[in-house]
Design a protein around this motif. Structure first.
Motif, mmCIF file in Angstrom:
data_model
loop_
_atom_site.group_PDB
_atom_site.id
_atom_site.type_symbol
_atom_site.label_atom_id
_atom_site.label_comp_id
_atom_site.label_asym_id
_atom_site.label_seq_id
_atom_site.Cartn_x
_atom_site.Cartn_y
_atom_site.Cartn_z
ATOM 1 N N GLU A 1 0.823 -1.200 0.000
ATOM 2 C CA GLU A 1 0.000 0.000 0.000
ATOM 3 C C GLU A 1 0.866 1.263 0.000
ATOM 4 O OE1 GLU A 1 -1.985 -2.991 2.916
ATOM 5 O OE2 GLU A 1 0.025 -2.230 2.468
ATOM 6 N N SER A 2 0.293 2.339 -0.503
ATOM 7 C CA SER A 2 0.929 3.652 -0.447
ATOM 8 C C SER A 2 -0.146 4.723 -0.557
ATOM 9 C CB SER A 2 1.962 3.814 -1.567
ATOM 10 O OG SER A 2 1.321 3.757 -2.834
ATOM 11 N N GLY A 3 0.258 5.965 -0.294
ATOM 12 C CA GLY A 3 -0.660 7.085 -0.472
ATOM 13 C C GLY A 3 -1.222 7.679 0.797
ATOM 14 N N GLY A 4 -0.935 7.062 1.927
ATOM 15 C CA GLY A 4 -1.427 7.607 3.183
ATOM 16 C C GLY A 4 -0.705 8.892 3.562
ATOM 17 N N GLY A 5 -1.199 9.520 4.615
ATOM 18 C CA GLY A 5 -0.571 10.746 5.086
ATOM 19 C C GLY A 5 -1.476 11.506 6.016
ATOM 20 N N LEU A 6 -1.080 12.743 6.291
ATOM 21 C CA LEU A 6 -1.849 13.636 7.153
ATOM 22 C C LEU A 6 -2.681 14.564 6.268
ATOM 23 C CD1 LEU A 6 -2.500 14.964 9.912
ATOM 24 C CD2 LEU A 6 -0.443 16.372 9.573
ATOM 25 N N VAL A 7 -3.966 14.657 6.552
ATOM 26 C CA VAL A 7 -4.853 15.505 5.758
ATOM 27 C C VAL A 7 -5.852 16.185 6.696
ATOM 28 C CG1 VAL A 7 -6.455 13.595 5.303
ATOM 29 C CG2 VAL A 7 -6.379 15.542 3.734
ATOM 30 N N GLN A 8 -6.273 17.380 6.330
ATOM 31 C CA GLN A 8 -7.257 18.103 7.141
ATOM 32 C C GLN A 8 -8.654 17.554 6.915
ATOM 33 O OE1 GLN A 8 -6.853 22.285 6.270
ATOM 34 N NE2 GLN A 8 -5.129 22.502 7.689
ATOM 35 N N PRO A 9 -9.532 17.706 7.893
ATOM 36 C CA PRO A 9 -10.934 17.297 7.690
ATOM 37 C C PRO A 9 -11.510 17.958 6.442
ATOM 38 C CG PRO A 9 -10.540 17.789 9.993
ATOM 39 C CD PRO A 9 -9.295 18.189 9.264
ATOM 40 N N GLY A 10 -12.243 17.159 5.677
ATOM 41 C CA GLY A 10 -12.798 17.638 4.415
ATOM 42 C C GLY A 10 -11.897 17.411 3.230
ATOM 43 N N GLY A 11 -10.675 17.008 3.479
ATOM 44 C CA GLY A 11 -9.717 16.782 2.407
ATOM 45 C C GLY A 11 -9.870 15.428 1.734
ATOM 46 N N SER A 12 -8.944 15.160 0.810
ATOM 47 C CA SER A 12 -8.993 13.920 0.029
ATOM 48 C C SER A 12 -7.619 13.253 -0.007
ATOM 49 C CB SER A 12 -9.425 14.219 -1.410
ATOM 50 O OG SER A 12 -10.719 14.778 -1.455
ATOM 51 N N LEU A 13 -7.658 11.956 -0.191
ATOM 52 C CA LEU A 13 -6.450 11.160 -0.402
ATOM 53 C C LEU A 13 -6.800 10.012 -1.332
ATOM 54 C CD1 LEU A 13 -4.804 10.614 3.132
ATOM 55 C CD2 LEU A 13 -3.826 11.906 1.225
ATOM 56 N N ARG A 14 -5.798 9.546 -2.082
ATOM 57 C CA ARG A 14 -5.983 8.333 -2.882
ATOM 58 C C ARG A 14 -4.945 7.311 -2.453
ATOM 59 N NH1 ARG A 14 -5.637 6.931 -9.332
ATOM 60 N NH2 ARG A 14 -3.392 7.156 -8.933
ATOM 61 N N LEU A 15 -5.412 6.182 -1.979
ATOM 62 C CA LEU A 15 -4.535 5.090 -1.611
ATOM 63 C C LEU A 15 -4.375 4.140 -2.796
ATOM 64 C CD1 LEU A 15 -5.915 4.176 1.937
ATOM 65 C CD2 LEU A 15 -4.291 5.961 1.283
ATOM 66 N N SER A 16 -3.192 3.548 -2.895
ATOM 67 C CA SER A 16 -2.910 2.557 -3.927
ATOM 68 C C SER A 16 -2.397 1.282 -3.282
ATOM 69 C CB SER A 16 -1.856 3.074 -4.909
ATOM 70 O OG SER A 16 -2.274 4.253 -5.558
ATOM 71 N N CYS A 17 -2.687 0.173 -3.909
ATOM 72 C CA CYS A 17 -2.170 -1.120 -3.473
ATOM 73 C C CYS A 17 -1.699 -1.876 -4.709
ATOM 74 C CB CYS A 17 -3.239 -1.919 -2.740
ATOM 75 S SG CYS A 17 -2.798 -3.638 -2.418
ATOM 76 N N VAL A 18 -0.399 -2.085 -4.784
ATOM 77 C CA VAL A 18 0.172 -2.833 -5.898
ATOM 78 C C VAL A 18 0.263 -4.300 -5.514
ATOM 79 C CG1 VAL A 18 2.164 -3.117 -7.391
ATOM 80 C CG2 VAL A 18 1.455 -0.823 -6.683
ATOM 81 N N ALA A 19 -0.339 -5.146 -6.335
ATOM 82 C CA ALA A 19 -0.375 -6.580 -6.069
ATOM 83 C C ALA A 19 0.569 -7.321 -7.008
ATOM 84 C CB ALA A 19 -1.796 -7.097 -6.244
ATOM 85 N N SER A 20 1.204 -8.374 -6.503
ATOM 86 C CA SER A 20 2.081 -9.183 -7.333
ATOM 87 C C SER A 20 2.107 -10.614 -6.811
ATOM 88 C CB SER A 20 3.498 -8.599 -7.354
ATOM 89 O OG SER A 20 4.039 -8.576 -6.054
ATOM 90 N N GLY A 21 2.558 -11.531 -7.670
ATOM 91 C CA GLY A 21 2.690 -12.911 -7.245
ATOM 92 C C GLY A 21 1.472 -13.779 -7.493
ATOM 93 N N PHE A 22 0.451 -13.191 -8.100
ATOM 94 C CA PHE A 22 -0.742 -13.960 -8.436
ATOM 95 C C PHE A 22 -1.443 -13.277 -9.607
ATOM 96 C CE2 PHE A 22 -4.145 -11.278 -6.555
ATOM 97 C CZ PHE A 22 -3.370 -10.407 -5.791
ATOM 98 N N THR A 23 -2.414 -13.961 -10.175
ATOM 99 C CA THR A 23 -3.148 -13.402 -11.317
ATOM 100 C C THR A 23 -4.200 -12.430 -10.791
ATOM 101 O OG1 THR A 23 -2.806 -15.490 -12.502
ATOM 102 C CG2 THR A 23 -4.435 -13.958 -13.402
ATOM 103 N N PHE A 24 -3.824 -11.188 -10.788
ATOM 104 C CA PHE A 24 -4.599 -10.127 -10.145
ATOM 105 C C PHE A 24 -6.049 -10.088 -10.633
ATOM 106 C CE2 PHE A 24 -5.237 -6.170 -8.043
ATOM 107 C CZ PHE A 24 -5.900 -5.326 -8.912
ATOM 108 N N SER A 25 -6.242 -10.257 -11.927
ATOM 109 C CA SER A 25 -7.566 -10.084 -12.513
ATOM 110 C C SER A 25 -8.559 -11.166 -12.108
ATOM 111 C CB SER A 25 -7.459 -10.033 -14.037
ATOM 112 O OG SER A 25 -6.914 -11.244 -14.538
ATOM 113 N N ARG A 26 -8.109 -12.216 -11.448
ATOM 114 C CA ARG A 26 -8.987 -13.322 -11.086
ATOM 115 C C ARG A 26 -9.548 -13.223 -9.677
ATOM 116 N NH1 ARG A 26 -5.905 -18.742 -13.453
ATOM 117 N NH2 ARG A 26 -5.961 -18.150 -15.664
ATOM 118 N N TYR A 27 -9.108 -12.228 -8.893
ATOM 119 C CA TYR A 27 -9.473 -12.211 -7.477
ATOM 120 C C TYR A 27 -10.047 -10.879 -7.032
ATOM 121 C CZ TYR A 27 -6.920 -16.532 -7.487
ATOM 122 O OH TYR A 27 -6.499 -17.809 -7.777
ATOM 123 N N ALA A 28 -11.046 -10.994 -6.157
ATOM 124 C CA ALA A 28 -11.599 -9.813 -5.527
ATOM 125 C C ALA A 28 -10.563 -9.200 -4.585
ATOM 126 C CB ALA A 28 -12.864 -10.179 -4.746
#
Length: 115
Positions: free
Chosen positions: A5-32
């Motif tokens: 995971e990445s993208g976390g941080g400190l943000v003020q109330p009302g603000g926005s953030l986008r978190l990302s999770c890079v997956a590897s080691g398996f066929t990503f498109s086959r799993y929830a």
């Protein structure tokens, strides 16, 4: 199987953030995939989930309408777009998947909502 995971941080109330999770080691498109969070002193809770094809999503009531989960099969990445953030959204956010009967978690990324 690796989830990072990445993208976390400190943000003020009302603000926005986008978190990302890079997956590897398996066929990503086959799993929830899912995002969970855990606030200090609380149990880990489901925030949002997305189907393997990306055509079905579900959200915790507390984030519905403010958060959006999505995935990019070409990048092997799942995202969590968070808007209108509140102090109660503070916590460690984890990426999660289940395959071959086993559960996999990333190390997490910290989100702190504070003025």
């Amino acid at each position: 199987v690796q989830l990072v995971e990445s993208g976390g941080g400190l943000v003020q109330p009302g603000g926005s953030l986008r978190l990302s999770c890079v997956a590897s080691g398996f066929t990503f498109s086959r799993y929830a995939m899912s995002w969970y969070r855990q606030a200090a002193g609380n149990e880990r809770e489901l925030v949002a989930g997305i189907s393997s094809a990306g055509d079905s999503t579900n959200y915790a009531d507390s984030v519905n309408g403010r958060f959006t989960i999505s995935r990019d099969k070409d990048k092997g990445t799942v995202y969590l777009q968070m808007s209108s953030l509140k102090p109660e959204d503070t916590g460690m956010y984890y990426c999660y998947t289940r395959l071959f009967g086993s559960y996999y978690w990333g190390p997490g990324t910290q989100v702190t909502v504070s003025s």
